[in-house]
Design a protein around this motif. Structure first.
Motif, short mmCIF file in Angstrom:
data_model
loop_
_atom_site.label_atom_id
_atom_site.label_comp_id
_atom_site.label_asym_id
_atom_site.label_seq_id
_atom_site.Cartn_x
_atom_site.Cartn_y
_atom_site.Cartn_z
N ASP A 122 55.97 -1.86 24.16
CA ASP A 122 54.94 -2.67 24.81
C ASP A 122 53.63 -2.59 24.04
O ASP A 122 53.18 -1.51 23.65
N GLY A 123 53.00 -3.75 23.84
CA GLY A 123 51.71 -3.81 23.18
C GLY A 123 51.75 -3.56 21.69
O GLY A 123 50.70 -3.41 21.05
N SER A 127 53.19 -7.03 13.21
CA SER A 127 53.03 -6.49 11.86
C SER A 127 53.38 -5.01 11.80
O SER A 127 53.83 -4.51 10.77
N ASP A 128 53.20 -4.29 12.91
CA ASP A 128 53.57 -2.88 12.96
C ASP A 128 55.04 -2.69 13.29
O ASP A 128 55.60 -1.61 13.03
N PRO A 174 53.68 -16.61 25.01
CA PRO A 174 53.46 -15.19 24.71
C PRO A 174 53.26 -14.34 25.96
O PRO A 174 53.47 -13.12 25.91
N GLY A 175 52.88 -14.97 27.10
CA GLY A 175 52.68 -14.19 28.33
C GLY A 175 53.98 -13.72 28.94
O GLY A 175 53.96 -12.91 29.88
N PHE A 179 53.94 -8.69 24.09
CA PHE A 179 53.18 -8.72 22.84
C PHE A 179 51.83 -8.03 23.02
O PHE A 179 51.29 -7.94 24.13
N ALA A 180 51.27 -7.60 21.90
CA ALA A 180 49.90 -7.12 21.92
C ALA A 180 48.97 -8.31 22.13
O ALA A 180 49.26 -9.43 21.71
N GLN A 181 47.86 -8.10 22.80
CA GLN A 181 46.93 -9.18 23.08
C GLN A 181 46.35 -9.74 21.77
O GLN A 181 45.96 -8.99 20.88
#
Length: 258
Positions: A122-123, A127-128, A174-175, A179-181
């Motif tokens: 989560d979040g 890229s990471d 995306p909601g 995903f990260a904000q």
């Protein structure tokens, strides 16, 4: 009698003069003429000096000189090239970084049956997640993880006429995922994450996937051959889907990634 004696004296002087003249003539010839032994020795000496002395060579001109210079230039160029040419090792073909796994395998069967690599935590930024992303698929497909039914808002599949690749492009909400904000997205390919592959090209074939939550879009292209940098150009990782995977990102019914 006296006259006879006088004539004898005159005749004697004449004979002596003639004899002296003949002697001087032959004597002059002996002075100007080289003795046979001297001629032989002088000839040997001359030959020896010519052998020891490097003969003079006139400069080459015309076509022969041009050809000679060209040959010399080629020899010098080849020697220089062989001496200074660096050793170049062929670049290895990019291969998956680990063994094939269901959790890192994507596929494209239909717009309702496909899989994408997405962050497993989560979040986590995409890229990471390039090192630990996990395969998620549409609801009802045969995979371990599924995204919600309304996660994909539009999609279309297309294939190359020569069979070199197959792709899916579309829009997402995306909601409906963790995903990260404000995540601008990132790229997955056959080297990241570990052991990633697409079933279309098989293990070791090329594929590129980009997911861009902030742009509400995704794209996945699988190529039939390995390291296909024409159709599956992995260097466009920051260019976005429309550049990396040209396709449809606007659909009927007012559905648009933008």
């Amino acid at each position: 009698m006296f006259l006879s004696f006088y004539l004898f004296i005159v005749l004697a002087h004449v004979l002596l003069a003639v004899a002296a003249r003949s002697t001087n003539r032959y004597q002059g010839l002996r002075v100007d003429t080289i003795h046979a032994d001297q001629r032989h020795n002088e000839t040997l000496a001359t030959r020896t000096s010519l052998q020891n002395k490097k003969p003079y060579r006139s400069k080459k001109t015309g076509a022969k000189q041009v050809a000679r210079l060209q040959r010399r230039s080629r020899l010098l160029l080849n020697n220089t090239t062989q001496t200074r040419r660096p050793r170049v090792n062929a670049a290895p073909t990019p291969q998956p970084t680990g063994p094939s796994s269901v959790s890192t395998t994507v596929y494209i069967n239909s717009v309702t049956d496909f899989a994408l690599l997405l962050p497993s935590r989560d979040g986590e930024y995409i890229s990471d997640a390039e090192t630990d992303a996990t395969a998620y698929c549409t609801n009802g497909s045969n995979c371990q993880n599924t995204f919600s039914a309304d996660f994909i808002t539009g999609a279309i599949i297309s294939e190359a006429s020569d069979g070199s690749y197959k792709q899916i492009t579309g829009c997402l909400d995306p909601g409906k995922f963790h995903f990260a904000q404000d995540d601008a997205g990132g790229q997955m390919d056959s080297r990241f994450p570990n052991g990633a592959k697409c079933t279309f090209g098989g293990y070791g074939a090329s594929f590129i996937e980009q997911v861009e939550p902030s742009a509400n879009r995704f794209c996945l292209r699988c190529c039939a051959s390995s390291d296909d940098q024409v159709n599956c150009n992995s260097h466009n990782d920051k260019a976005g889907c429309p550049v990396a995977v040209p396709g449809v990102y606007d659909f009927d019914g007012g559905v648009s990634c933008s």
